[in-house]
Design an enzyme around this catalytic site. Structure first.
Site, mmCIF file in Angstrom:
data_model
loop_
_atom_site.group_PDB
_atom_site.id
_atom_site.type_symbol
_atom_site.label_atom_id
_atom_site.label_comp_id
_atom_site.label_asym_id
_atom_site.label_seq_id
_atom_site.Cartn_x
_atom_site.Cartn_y
_atom_site.Cartn_z
ATOM 1 N N GLU A 224 21.259 30.028 18.408
ATOM 2 C CA GLU A 224 20.584 30.416 19.853
ATOM 3 C C GLU A 224 18.924 30.154 19.481
ATOM 4 O O GLU A 224 18.288 29.725 20.626
ATOM 5 C CB GLU A 224 20.985 31.691 20.022
ATOM 6 C CG GLU A 224 22.525 31.882 20.617
ATOM 7 C CD GLU A 224 23.439 32.099 19.594
ATOM 8 O OE1 GLU A 224 23.041 31.788 18.295
ATOM 9 O OE2 GLU A 224 24.524 32.004 19.957
ATOM 10 N N HIS B 239 29.158 42.913 21.674
ATOM 11 C CA HIS B 239 29.402 41.957 22.633
ATOM 12 C C HIS B 239 29.333 42.235 24.257
ATOM 13 O O HIS B 239 29.745 41.784 25.075
ATOM 14 C CB HIS B 239 30.794 41.284 22.612
ATOM 15 C CG HIS B 239 31.024 40.234 21.440
ATOM 16 N ND1 HIS B 239 30.526 40.616 20.064
ATOM 17 C CD2 HIS B 239 31.151 39.035 21.116
ATOM 18 C CE1 HIS B 239 30.842 39.435 19.483
ATOM 19 N NE2 HIS B 239 31.265 38.506 20.183
#
Ligand SMILES: Cc1ncc(C[n+]2csc(CCOP(=O)(O)OP(=O)(O)O)c2C)c(N)n1
Ligand SMILES: [Mg+2]
Lengths: 406, 324
Positions: B60, B129
């Site tokens: 990322e 998450h």
């Protein structure tokens, strides 16, 4: 410093590519790079006048490299002039900093000039540069005017970033110079993105993403390496290895070699000296040509040295020997090395050397005058240049975008 | 009007923008061959090819940073974060590079990048998450933050986001992906900073966004039926810019404000809206401003308990009943 870290085959290659010195040249009476000054004096530089016995090599092995052989006398002089201008500009920053007119950090590039000047002198119209916070040299090398550079240090609205970036955040996108970044290693993915854009748009250019020897240990750098190699992006990751990240030597921060890490990503790497601008040009010319023609990334590690502390705030007393600095200065000062070279080539004369130096000093003086005379940004300027949208005459969105307290 | 899911609506916006502008590139983990972890980009690789729909490694910081760099040269990358929760490994790139580069260059650089993906709890995937990051993103001037609650808005706002010349953080919701709604055909955009009045009423204002709009609508219907309450619901659509005027106008009408959000209470979007309303409309208020949010702890896994940790219809009803 770092030579002992290199595997034998590289060491051998490296010695070969280094300058050779059959008979040490007599140093010309251009002593404004007076060793003593850069070490201790905070005053402005003074010529010693005396010709010193030089330990510097006389002939650059790289003078005949294609990138250098084709240079006109004017172009050679321009390379020299840029290095002198960088040094004089930065030396001029010091008293200003010490008088309290420059805030924050001031990371000087003195000693590394041949790297930025050599690299940026190879740029074509679709080549791009991005670097870290030690960014004054690159700024001058790409062609920025020193007046807005000095004004930026003063925090003036006439600064290259309108006084909003400071020393670490110089930018000139019109010259393909994308900063000036304060987070160690954070600019490397951006440089990879510049290369991505160049390739996406079908242009034959490359990006040079500069970083220090400390930055190679950042995760973002390795992520960028992988992307660049995976996607064949035309980016050069240029490590300016000055031996130290702040007060930590390479030995104390990095396991193994730096450039060699490229092999893990199946990327080519180059290692070269950074004190001979011809050597920098020869190496980067090869790497840049390959990047542009074949769209291939590479790591280029350039051995260099900084004379000053990490920043002006660094007393520079705990982590290295004076002798080490002195040794580099005597044997490898990039400006002196190139001066000697150009004198041998009969491109520079003592009179021209003096003229270039005087002009560089006068230029930095004018930069100071310009900065002094310029206004600071206003309070209203604080909220300009935040969004593209709010800088336009008319907003495209609605609602509140700045949350000011009543 | 065609009925699309929220997921299809986003896909339609991405596709139309890809066709309109050759500089638009969709990038992210699994967006191409795998069709997207949540299938938002399904079929797009086949249609638009690998130059426009690009699978990235799990990297990322690398690919978000690369997208930001490419956007400085005029590419318009739409980067998918499989979950917004993973922004933390790219945080430096987002808050130091995307948000600051224009400012630090004195306005010389624009970053027309969109970063999109789901940011929500409620799917039993645990604390790593389930981050809701709109407050943290909105805290950074230079970024714009979009939080659509329905298919039509998602499409129109995505088109606006891609055309915007500033970095836009587009926060979706995995639970909304399958929600259907009427989506007008054609090239329709919506300006950022224009809230929707999802329901008009006069007794109480609910300011909310994202999935909580659905809970709020359901709660308002229940209480209309059982108690005859007439509740106004404002769907913010975007967090930065923020449609403060619509909030203040509604509060001036109802004199009561409940904020419903999936944020943890401390330093949330709701905290800031409450601050604005008491600063700018104190005299209009007949009751304290109250909030319904996520119970202040990391997101619990336990499926039935997580339902209680985040806002739900019952908790919104309870919030309303404290005010009316
Ligand atoms: C992420 C991050 N960590 C730490 C710092 C503080 N810092 C600034 S420069 C520096 C040393 C970097 O050394 P190097 O990469 O070798 O570059 P050089 O200063 O030698 O040019 C450190 C630790 C920072 N700016 N960013
Ligand atoms: Mg270093």
């Amino acid at each position: 410093m770092r030579l002992k870290n290199l595997p034998d085959h590289l060491l051998a290659g490296k010695t070969q590519t280094h300058l050779i010195s059959s008979s040490p040249a007599k140093q010309l009476p251009f002593a404004s790079f007076n060793p003593k000054f850069s070490l201790v004096s905070k005053k402005s530089t003074e010529p010693t006048g005396a010709a010193a016995e030089s330990q510097m090599p006389a002939v650059s092995l790289h003078a005949k490299a294609p990138a250098n052989a084709k240079l006109s006398a004017e172009q050679r002089i321009e390379l020299y002039r840029k290095m002198v201008r960088i040094r004089r500009f930065e030396e001029r920053c010091l008293p200003v900093y010490n008088s309290g007119k420059i805030g924050g950090f001031l990371h000087l590039y003195i000693g590394q000039e041949a790297v930025a000047v050599g690299a940026c002198s190879l740029m074509g119209k679709d080549d791009h540069v991005i670097t870290a916070y030690r960014d004054h040299g690159h700024a001058i090398a790409v062609g920025m005017d020193t007046k807005p550079l000095m004004a930026e240090l003063y925090g003036k609205i006439t600064g290259c970033s309108k006084g909003k970036g400071g020393s670490m955040h110089y930018f000139a996108p019109d010259l393909n110079y994308w900063g000036g970044h304060g987070i160690v290693g954070g600019q490397i993915p951006l440089g990879t993105g510049l290369a991505y854009a160049v390739k996406y748009q079908g242009k034959k250019g490359a990006a040079m993403a500069f970083m220090g020897d400390g930055a190679v240990n950042q995760g973002a750098v390795h992520e960028a390496y992988n992307l660049a190699a995976l996607w064949d992006l035309p980016v050069l990751f240029v490590i300016e290895n000055n031996g130290y990240s702040m007060g930590t030597s390479q030995e104390r921060s990095s396991a193994g070699g730096l450039a060699e890490r490229a092999s893990a990503y199946d990327m080519k790497f180059y290692i070269c000296g950074g004190h001979d601008v011809y050597e920098v040009r020869a190496t980067l010319d090869a790497a840049l040509t390959r990047a542009r023609e074949e769209s291939k990334p590479a790591v280029v590690e350039i051995d260099t040295y900084r004379y000053r502390g990490h920043s002006v705030a660094d007393p520079d007393k705990t982590y290295r020997d004076r002798a080490e600095i002195e040794d580099y200065r005597k044997t490898k000062d990039p400006i002196q090395v190139f001066q000697n070279q150009l004198v041998l080539e009969k491109v520079l004369t003592p009179a021209l050397i003096e003229e270039i130096d005087a002009a560089a000093r006068a230029e930095s003086e004018r930069a100071v005058e310009f900065a002094e005379a310029s206004p600071f940004p206003t309070i209203a300027d604080i909220q300009r240049d935040v969004y593209w949208e709010t800088d336009q005459p008319k907003r495209t969105s609605e609602g509140r975008i700045f949350f000011n307290l009543p | 009007m065609p009925v699309l899911t929220y997921r299809e609506a986003i896909r339609a916006a991405l596709s139309e923008e890809i066709e309109r502008d050759p500089n638009v590139v969709i990038m992210g983990e699994e967006v191409a061959q795998f069709n997207g972890a949540y299938k938002v980009t399904e079929g797009m690789l086949e249609k638009y090819g690998p130059k426009r729909i690009v699978d990235t490694p799990i990297s990322e910081a690398g690919f978000i940073g690369m997208g930001i760099g490419a956007s400085m040269l005029g590419i318009r990358p739409v980067m998918e974060l499989m979950f917004w929760s993973f922004y933390s490994v790219a945080f430096d790139q987002i808050v130091n590079n995307a948000a600051n580069v224009r400012y630090m260059s004195g306005g010389q650089i624009a970053c027309p990048i969109v970063i999109r993906g789901p940011a929500n709890g409620g799917t039993n995937v645990g604390a790593t998450h389930s981050h809701t990051v709109e407050n943290i993103l909105a805290h950074h001037p230079g970024l714009k933050v979009v939080v659509p609650s329905n298919a039509a808005d998602a499409k129109a706002l995505m088109k606006t986001a891609i055309r915007d010349n500033d970095p836009v953080m587009f926060l979706e919701n995995t639970i909304l992906y399958g929600e259907k709604g009427e989506v007008p055909e054609g090239d329709i955009t919506l300006p950022f900073g224009r809230a929707a009045i999802a329901r008009t009423g006069k007794d109480l204002t609910i300011v909310t966004y994202g999935r909580c709009v659905l809970h709020s609508l359901a709660a308002a219907e229940t209480l209309r039926a059982s108690k005859g309450f007439d509740i106004e619901i404002i769907d913010l659509r975007t967090i930065r810019p923020l449609d403060v005027d619509t909030i203040l106008r509604s509060v001036a009408k109802t004199h009561r404000l409940l904020i419903v959000e999936e944020q943890r209470p401390y330093c949330s979007i709701g905290s800031h809206i409450a601050a604005i309303v008491q600063e700018e409309a104190f005299d209009e208020l007949d009751a304290p401003i109250l909030r319904v949010g996520t119970v202040d702890a990391p997101s619990i896994y336990s499926p039935p308990v997580e339902k209680q940790q985040i806002p739900n219809v019952d908790r919104v009803i309870a919030g309303i009943l404290r005010l009316l």
